[in-house]
Design a protein around this motif. Sequence first.
Motif, PDB file in Angstrom:
ATOM      1  N   HIS A  34       0.825  -1.220   0.000  1.00 44.23           N
ATOM      2  CA  HIS A  34       0.000   0.000   0.000  1.00 44.23           C
ATOM      3  C   HIS A  34       0.858   1.268   0.000  1.00 44.23           C
ATOM      4  O   HIS A  34       0.823   2.074   0.928  1.00 44.23           O
ATOM      5  N   GLU A  37       0.226   4.987   1.470  1.00 44.15           N
ATOM      6  CA  GLU A  37      -0.989   4.974   2.280  1.00 44.15           C
ATOM      7  C   GLU A  37      -0.625   4.801   3.747  1.00 44.15           C
ATOM      8  O   GLU A  37       0.138   3.924   4.117  1.00 44.15           O
ATOM      9  N   LYS A  39      -1.833   3.427   6.613  1.00 43.03           N
ATOM     10  CA  LYS A  39      -2.803   2.462   7.124  1.00 43.03           C
ATOM     11  C   LYS A  39      -2.093   1.504   8.070  1.00 43.03           C
ATOM     12  O   LYS A  39      -0.950   1.129   7.828  1.00 43.03           O
ATOM     13  N   GLY A  42      -1.052  -1.735   6.296  1.00 44.75           N
ATOM     14  CA  GLY A  42      -0.149  -1.614   5.158  1.00 44.75           C
ATOM     15  C   GLY A  42       1.300  -1.558   5.622  1.00 44.75           C
ATOM     16  O   GLY A  42       1.619  -0.988   6.668  1.00 44.75           O
ATOM     17  N   TRP A  44       3.850  -0.057   4.050  1.00 40.81           N
ATOM     18  CA  TRP A  44       4.592   1.142   3.657  1.00 40.81           C
ATOM     19  C   TRP A  44       4.922   2.039   4.835  1.00 40.81           C
ATOM     20  O   TRP A  44       6.057   2.478   4.986  1.00 40.81           O
ATOM     21  N   ALA A  99       1.053  11.740   0.884  1.00 45.36           N
ATOM     22  CA  ALA A  99       0.246  10.617   1.408  1.00 45.36           C
ATOM     23  C   ALA A  99      -0.631  11.080   2.554  1.00 45.36           C
ATOM     24  O   ALA A  99      -1.796  10.688   2.661  1.00 45.36           O
ATOM     25  N   VAL A 102      -3.576  13.114   1.272  1.00 44.70           N
ATOM     26  CA  VAL A 102      -4.611  12.236   0.713  1.00 44.70           C
ATOM     27  C   VAL A 102      -5.384  11.581   1.847  1.00 44.70           C
ATOM     28  O   VAL A 102      -6.607  11.449   1.791  1.00 44.70           O
ATOM     29  N   ARG A 103      -4.682  11.204   2.900  1.00 40.55           N
ATOM     30  CA  ARG A 103      -5.305  10.493   4.027  1.00 40.55           C
ATOM     31  C   ARG A 103      -6.280  11.369   4.804  1.00 40.55           C
ATOM     32  O   ARG A 103      -7.320  10.884   5.232  1.00 40.55           O
ATOM     33  N   GLU A 108      -8.364  14.961  -2.627  1.00 35.08           N
ATOM     34  CA  GLU A 108      -9.394  13.934  -2.752  1.00 35.08           C
ATOM     35  C   GLU A 108      -9.877  13.865  -4.186  1.00 35.08           C
ATOM     36  O   GLU A 108      -9.459  14.655  -5.035  1.00 35.08           O
ATOM     37  N   ASN A 119      -5.113   7.227  -6.008  1.00 37.63           N
ATOM     38  CA  ASN A 119      -3.729   6.740  -5.955  1.00 37.63           C
ATOM     39  C   ASN A 119      -2.941   7.181  -7.186  1.00 37.63           C
ATOM     40  O   ASN A 119      -1.766   7.528  -7.090  1.00 37.63           O
ATOM     41  N   LYS A 122      -2.177  10.838  -6.647  1.00 37.14           N
ATOM     42  CA  LYS A 122      -1.108  10.977  -5.645  1.00 37.14           C
ATOM     43  C   LYS A 122       0.261  10.675  -6.263  1.00 37.14           C
ATOM     44  O   LYS A 122       1.216  11.448  -6.092  1.00 37.14           O
TER      45      LYS A 122
END
Length: 136
Positions: A34, A37, A39, A42, A44, A99, A102-103, A108, A119, A122
């Motif tokens: 991911h 991202e 998360k 994930g 990353w 990132a 975006v989160r 968006e 994605n 981004k």
Amino acid sequence: IFIQRCKFGVLQYVVVRCVVTFAALITHWAGVYHEGEIKANGAWIYLAIINTISQIAIHSLIYFYKATKHLLKPIKPINKFLCIKSIVFFAFWQAVLIALLVRIPVIENSSLWKSYSINNVKTGLQVNTISLEYTI
């Protein structure tokens, strides 16, 4: 012993970076990387944290420079070091910032890029920003 500690500080980054890159490849193949991202499920974000912590290599290089400054003065290495390191440093943190934007979601989905996923937007933003920065 000072030289050995400096060498260890620099070389640990090489090893950690190779392991992190290999882990990124494996987790990408497993579908849990991911990229970009933030998360909990994930890989990353965890690999980014490990990579950031291993940055003690910079401290080792600074200590080495301070100890040998008089010997290295004719070749003026500090400007070269700062130039290269700032490119890598800012590119990494720029990716983390995009990132995060975006989160939270400052960036968006929009009607401007409705045919692209968030994605893709981004990644495109990161690539185009770096390309613009490198040309400047």
